[in-house]
Design a protein around this motif. Sequence first.
Motif, short mmCIF file in Angstrom:
data_model
loop_
_atom_site.label_atom_id
_atom_site.label_comp_id
_atom_site.label_asym_id
_atom_site.label_seq_id
_atom_site.Cartn_x
_atom_site.Cartn_y
_atom_site.Cartn_z
N UNK A 97 0.78 -1.23 0.00
CA UNK A 97 0.00 0.00 0.00
C UNK A 97 0.81 1.28 0.00
N UNK A 98 2.11 1.17 -0.20
CA UNK A 98 3.00 2.33 -0.21
C UNK A 98 3.74 2.40 -1.54
N UNK A 99 3.89 3.61 -2.06
CA UNK A 99 4.64 3.86 -3.29
C UNK A 99 5.64 4.96 -3.00
N UNK A 100 6.91 4.69 -3.22
CA UNK A 100 7.94 5.71 -3.01
C UNK A 100 8.58 6.01 -4.36
N UNK A 101 8.53 7.29 -4.75
CA UNK A 101 9.17 7.77 -5.96
C UNK A 101 10.46 8.46 -5.54
N UNK A 102 11.58 7.92 -5.99
CA UNK A 102 12.89 8.51 -5.68
C UNK A 102 13.41 9.21 -6.92
#
Length: 150
Positions: A97-102
Amino acid sequence: MQNPAYPVILGPDASQIVDVADVVAAKTMRVELDMFSGRPNFTWEFSAAERAELIHRLATLPEARQGQFPSRLGYRGVKVTDTNDERTFGEIEVGSGTVILRGAAGIQRTFADPDCAFERWLLETGRGRVPEDLREMAGRQLEDSCRAHK
């Protein structure tokens, strides 16, 4: 150049920008099924249509303050990396349920995937590219993880 159709995501000091438009500029992307600890994970390349769909889906996710990725054996999520020579973004990490855009400069923003639809879609793009039994196992673990984080 900013594309007004995509949200601008400011870094912590607002001097650096991570923008969904940075993902638009990526001409090649590698997707990785994050599942194994002691051997290489399965990877596949996105088609132009899949890149466009990823951008559309990413642009619709709500921003989140934080998120947690599972630390367990087996399926942990999906990673998407920019494989261009001139990287426009660093990585998109998706799980539970988490999306990290780096960004390529190290700035990151977190988004929520509350019903895990983005993650399910990414996993589905592996159909025919990843052994079906592993993809199905990952799908079951994704469902367990998604229920647990609600």
